[in-house]
Each structure stands twice: as structure tokens, then as C-alpha cells.
Design an enzyme around this catalytic site. Structure first.
Site: not given
Ligand code: CA
Length: 651
Positions: A338, A369
Site C-alpha cells: 500500500d 501502489e
């Protein structure tokens, strides 16, 4: 009262003297044997450390307090004689005159709501046969990722899963479940097997703070991107969140059941921020683990109030230790990072090396990400899109370019994409086919570094997005052919792109959140999979399955080498069509020497010229299973359907 200012801490913690005195690479955390347990805590700025031992995970005062002794490099330790399995504990750490009671950052499990760690004999929580559990061998041609939260998987009453398992880890262990138990439409694990899912990516399963484990109701819902204890499984997914061994055992049972079905398990890890500023890392060594602004205050590149300082030696080590622990103790098959843009490049590459060093560790997937959640005080090289070329070529990134070119902006609900009339996006679609390896603004080294996708847990579901572009007043329950065609076309595009395909669970049955674009704390009913849609949209489910099967038939689409993107040959087509061919590698096990792929976003039939030779139709706009049958070969001109992806193969 604090005597030392945040700025003074920053200067000291980042100084060379501090690193020379305290950087440490010896053992940390609890070391259990039936005879004694050793506890070790890195707390160089502490004046005093003791361990408080409890009978339970909450309530009642400590049974015992034992002082820890300070050793080299600021590591405090003690030995607790006897079998400590099942004993709960916290540390009392005194820094700058302030006492804080905290969970061990290396705690392996915890009691209710992660308030106290628990010492555990690792073997005692292993399910039967766990020692034989192995990560399945999933070749690149079969790799595709299906993203789900443990809770969303089985909370629907129609899931066919026993009530006691709904929303829990154990739901993944129930075999042969069907919609409403009627025996017709498979659900849950049974569905994953039927659909050929090769990896599930689980939204947070570490212990997070936003859901009260004592009382979970449909209204109290959260995805869990708010870590409290990094190395402890979340308790609300266990059938008994009070007993620390239960969450460990049930998570392992879940992984074991998925592995038995040949499915890999990818963990979503959030090593970029923590739920609160008061947390086990910060309560142990204040300020050390968190990035600071020039004035010493916490940087907020996560948008959640704090961010981890991955570039500081002991923070990097902590992240690596945690990854290696999850990979080896829970046999995980991959990690999704994340806000990876908040982690520095050196830490990510070191993590790759640490996982590679495990048995068969090179097959563990890593991707994340490549962006941040706000302005960061980070000075080190960030693991963001611009720096992807600095990352190991087996660390991937989500391609927002692919996502937005195909279906339109994920932020502007009404902005169309290529499948819904935005012809300008054809350039982005072309770049998506080659996994951006031939583009100028984003430079992955190989297709294996690119996650090709159109929907994830953030933003609108694909179905909701397509509905909102199509209609002023969307009907999320509709079955209209024009939007279904767009949905099939989205799937047809990204499932013929190079890179690793990824989808939000239920994308293949028109999953809706009724237009909610950020459902992180919406009701469970908004978030959970509605299994009745597998019946209602069974044609779409079959279309996805056929495409995935076709993809596996032509391994070069899943190639990880740097040459394949250059082997894609685009044909000259009238705007807005995109068409290309790709020859198989000589060594590929495939019935086809070459494929030709046509993307037609126009709402009408189009005549196209096939490249020279004889071609078999493998997939058209409504049937993706044609490759399973022997169709007559054709040459010359042919027609492709409106809003469709058409694939031909040459024998
Ligand atoms: Ca929790």
C-alpha cells in the site's frame, strides 16, 4: 513532561553517532522454547524497560513484572523460565522521563483488539498437515490476481457458507458451497476453483485498529488500512478474538485450504503509516520509526497523520523482518504494498533480496501502489512510478495509465474511457498492450513490473463507473447489453495486455457498490460480495473465465522478459481501432504460432483486413471460449463486432 523537542530527536536519531552506537542486526522479539522464553526489545533511548505479564488479553492487573537488562546496541532483554505459551505481555518503556505501556513490536499474536501481545509456541497453533503446506507453483501464464477482503468474501447470507464462518477466515475452508446452498452456482472457494483464480490478494489481515473485535456488526465496517500490530493477524476475522492462538490457527487454516486448491495468497501490507501516533513502534523508540518534517513534527505523506521512515536503518530492518516472518511463518505467496511511493527504493530492493533468500522465495510476488497519499518529507528515492526503473525487475507497480485509458478517469465519474467513446485514449491503450515498456513517461524494465487492471478496492467498481458514464441516472441492477459489452471489452483489453492481470473480486459479475466510490467504512452490505449476481450475470462470469483460459493458452502474453514488448506489432487502423499481432516464442507450449487482436470501441460492426495467412477465431465480443473448439480458418477480410475485443490465432 517532555524535555527533548521533536527537532532535537530528529537531529539525534538521524546522526551518524546514533547509527554507529545503535544500529543492530542481532535477534529481536520473543524466542520461545518449552523451557524458557527470551524477550528482546530494541529501545536505545529508553532509561528503563520491564515486561508486564498477564493471564488474559485484557482486564485484571499484571501477575508479574520483570525488569529487562540493557545490553549492547540498546537492546533490552530478559529470560522467563518455564513454558510461557499463552501468556499475555506488554512492555513498560521509560523514555525522557515518560513511562509508556506498549505491545512488543515483534509480538506474534495478541489478545482482544491487540491490546496485549501473547507468547505463543508456534507449533501449538499449526493446523493438521501444516508442515506439509507449500506455496503452489503457479507459472507466469496462469498468474492473475483477484482482490478480496476476508469479510466481503462470505458475509452475504446467500453465500452458502455456514453462519458461524461468514465473514471469517474459516469461510475459505468450506468446500463445495453454492448459491443459497442450491447446488447450482458455486460460491466462495468452490467458485475460485471453478473460475480458475490463481492468486487471491487479501485486503488487510494484520491486526488493524478501526474495527472493534469485541462487537462486529454490519454497521461497524472498515477495510483495515490502519495497522496496530504488524506481525499479528486481525482478530475480527477469527471465531474467537480473545484467545491469541485462535487467529493464528484459523488464518493458517485458510491459507492451507487455498493452497490445497492450488491458489496463491497475497497479503496487502501497509508499511507506510500506522493507525495512531501512539503505537508499539513509537512507544518503544519515540520518533525513530516515523518520518519527520524539518521542524521535527510528523510528516504526513500517507494522508493518515504519520508515515514510516523506511530509510532509517532499524525501520528498514523492521519492515524486512516483518515480511520475512509472514512469508515463512504463513507461507504467503506475495505482497502488495500500500502506498509504496512512501517506501524508499533501497528498502524495496532489500525486501526483494530478503524474500529471494527464502526457499523458493523468488516466486513470491511483490508489487505496490507507486504513489503517495500526500506531501512527504521523504528525501530518499521513493518507490514511485518515476523510479520504477530503479526497482528490482521483480517488483511491480499498479498501472493507473492502463486503468484510466480503458475505462476513463477513476476520479471523474462521468469521464469516458476508450470503451465508452474517448478515442484519444487509444494511445494509452496501445501503451497498455506493451505494459508501457515502449512509452516515454513511465519506464518499466519488463512487463512483469506492470499490474494491468481496471478496478481495485479504491474508487468506483468497473460496473458502477461504466454505468455512471452511460447514464445520468445509473441503474446498477440493470442488464443492458450496451454496458455489458463495454464491460466485456474492458476485460478483453487488459486480459490481452502484457503484464500481470489484476481485478477487484466480483468485477466479473458486475459488482456494484451502488455508486459509492470510497467504501472504506461503508456498511458491510455495500462492500460484501453479492453472490446472487453470479447467477444474474453468469454470461459475464463465463466471458472472463474464457478470456483467462485463452490467456493461459498463449504464454507470451504473460512473459516477463524485456524483449516481448518490442515483439508486439501494431497494425495501421482507422481511428479509433487498435489492432496488433504477437508471435509466440519458439519454446512456448501453445497451439498458435501467432495471435492477432482487434479492439473495436465503435458501436457498429467494422470490416478489417487480416494479416497474411490463415486464422482461426479464438474470441469475439460475446464468446471468449471459441478457442476451445475447432472453427474453420479464414483469410483476407472479416468483420468484428461493435464494442468488442476479437482475437485470432494462426496455427
Ligand atoms: Ca484488530
Amino acid at each position: 513532561m517532555n524535555k527533548i523537542s521533536p527537532l532535537r530527536w530528529k537531529e539525534w536519531l538521524e546522526s551518524r553517532e546514533f547509527a554507529e552506537q545503535y544500529d543492530y542486526d542481532g535477534p529481536l522479539g520473543p524466542e520461545y522454547t518449552p523451557q524458557a522464553t527470551t524477550l528482546r526489545l530494541w529501545a536505545p533511548t529508553a532509561e528503563k524497560v520491564s515486561v508486564l505479564l498477564y493471564r488474559n488479553g485484557q482486564g485484571a492487573l499484571a501477575e508479574e513484572e520483570v525488569a529487562l537488562k540493557r545490553g549492547e546496541k540498546g537492546v533490552w532483554s530478559c529470560v522467563l523460565e518455564g513454558d510461557q505459551d499463552g501468556r499475555y505481555y506488554t512492555f513498560s518503556v521509560t523514555v525522557d522521563g515518560i513511562d509508556r505501556e506498549t505491545v512488543d513490536p515483534y509480538a506474534r499474536t495478541a489478545g482482544i483488539n491487540g491490546l496485549r501481545g501473547m507468547i505463543i509456541s508456534p507449533k501449538s497453533a499449526n493446523p493438521d498437515g501444516w508442515e506439509k503446506d507449500n506455496r503452489p507453483n503457479i507459472p507466469p501464464k496462469n498468474r492473475w490476481i483477484w482482490e478480496i477482503s476476508v469479510r466481503d468474501f462470505s458475509s452475504d447470507l446467500s453465500s452458502g457458507v455456514p453462519l458461524a464462518h461468514q465473514g471469517k477466515y474459516l469461510a475459505f475452508t468450506d468446500a463445495d458451497t453454492t448459491l443459497r446452498g442450491e447446488g447450482k452456482f458455486p460460491t466462495c472457494l468452490n467458485y475460485l476453483k471453478q473460475q480458475g483464480v490463481s492468486y487471491v490478494q487479501l485486503m488487510p489481515i494484520y491486526d488493524f485498529g478501526s474495527v472493534n473485535e469485541e462487537r462486529t456488526t454490519p454497521r461497524r465496517y472498515n477495510w483495515g488500512y490502519d495497522p496496530v500490530n504488524y506481525n499479528v493477524p486481525e482478530g475480527s476475522y477469527a471465531t474467537d478474538p480473545y484467545r491469541g492462538e485462535v487467529r493464528v490457527q484459523e488464518l493458517k487454516q485458510m491459507i492451507q485450504a487455498l493452497h490445497r486448491a492450488g491458489i496463491g495468497v497475497i497479503m496487502d501490507v501497509v508499511y507506510n503509516h500506522m493507525y495512531h501516533w501512539e503505537n508499539p513502534l513509537n512507544d518503544t523508540v519515540p520518533y525513530y520509526f516515523f518520518r519527520q518534517n524539518p521542524d521535527g513534527t510528523p510528516s504526513n505523506g500517507s494522508g493518515c497523520g504519520n508515515e514510516l521512515a523506511s530509510e532509517r536503518t532499524m525501520c528498514r530492518r523492521y519492515i524486512l523482518d516483518s515480511l520475512v516472518y509472514w512469508a515463512s511463518e504463513y507461507h504467503l505467496d506475495g505482497f502488495r504494498f500500500d502506498l509504496m511511493g512512501l517506501i524508499d527504493v533501497d528498502t524495496m530492493n532489500a525486501a526483494r533480496a530478503a524474500l529471494d533468500a527464502l526457499p523458493r522465495g523468488e516466486s513470491i510476488l511483490m508489487y505496490g501502489e507507486p504513489w503517495q497519499g500526500g506531501a512527504s518529507a521523504m528525501h530518499a528515492m521513493a518507490s514511485d512510478k518515476g523510479n520504477v526503473y530503479l526497482l528490482d525487475d521483480r517488483i511491480g507497480v499498479f498501472s493507473d495509465g492502463t486503468r484510466d485509458a480503458i475505462k476513463g478517469s477513476c476520479f471523474d465519474a462521468r469521464e469516458p474511457g476508450y470503451v465508452s467513446g474517448q478515442w484519444q485514449s487509444r494511445f494509452g491503450v496501445g501503451d497498455s498492450v506493451t505494459a508501457w515498456c515502449r512509452s516515454k513517461d513511465f519506464c518499466p524494465k519488463t512487463p512483469g513490473q506492470v499490474i494491468s487492471y481496471v478496478s481495485a478496492h479504491d474508487n468506483y467498481t468497473l460496473w458502477d463507473k461504466l454505468q455512471r458514464v452511460a447514464h445520468q441516472v445509473p441503474d446498477y441492477e440493470s442488464h443492458e447489453e450496451s454496458v455489458l459489452a463495454q464491460n466485456r471489452m474492458c476485460a478483453g483489453i487488459y486480459l490481452t495486455c502484457l503484464g500481470i492481470p489484476f481485478m477487484l473480486a466480483g468485477e466479473e459479475f458486475a459488482r456494484t457498490k451502488w455508486g459509492e466510490h470510497n467504501s472504506y467504512n461503508s456498511d458491510q452490505t455495500i462492500n460484501q460480495l453479492d453472490w446472487t449476481r453470479t447467477e444474474k450475470y453468469s454470461d459475464l462470469v463465463a466471458y472472463y473465465k474464457g478470456l483467462l483460459g485463452l490467456r493461459a493458452q498463449f504464454p507470451r502474453l504473460s512473459a516477463w522478459d524485456a524483449h516481448t514488448p518490442n515483439a508486439v506489432q501494431f497494425m495501421h487502423m482507422a481511428e479509433p481501432m487498435v489492432a496488433w499481432t504477437l508471435a509466440a516464442d519458439l519454446e512456448d507450449d501453445t497451439p498458435w504460432r501467432k495471435i492477432a487482436v482487434y479492439y473495436n470501441p465503435l458501436p457498429k460492426d467494422c470490416r478489417v483486413q487480416l494479416p497474411e495467412g490463415k486464422w482461426n477465431l479464438l474470441c469475439n465480443g460475446t464468446d471468449s471460449t471459441l478457442w476451445q473448439y475447432s472453427t474453420p480458418s479464414i483469410e483476407g477480410e472479416t468483420t468484428v463486432m461493435p464494442v468488442s475485443v476479437t482475437v485470432f490465432g494462426m496455427r
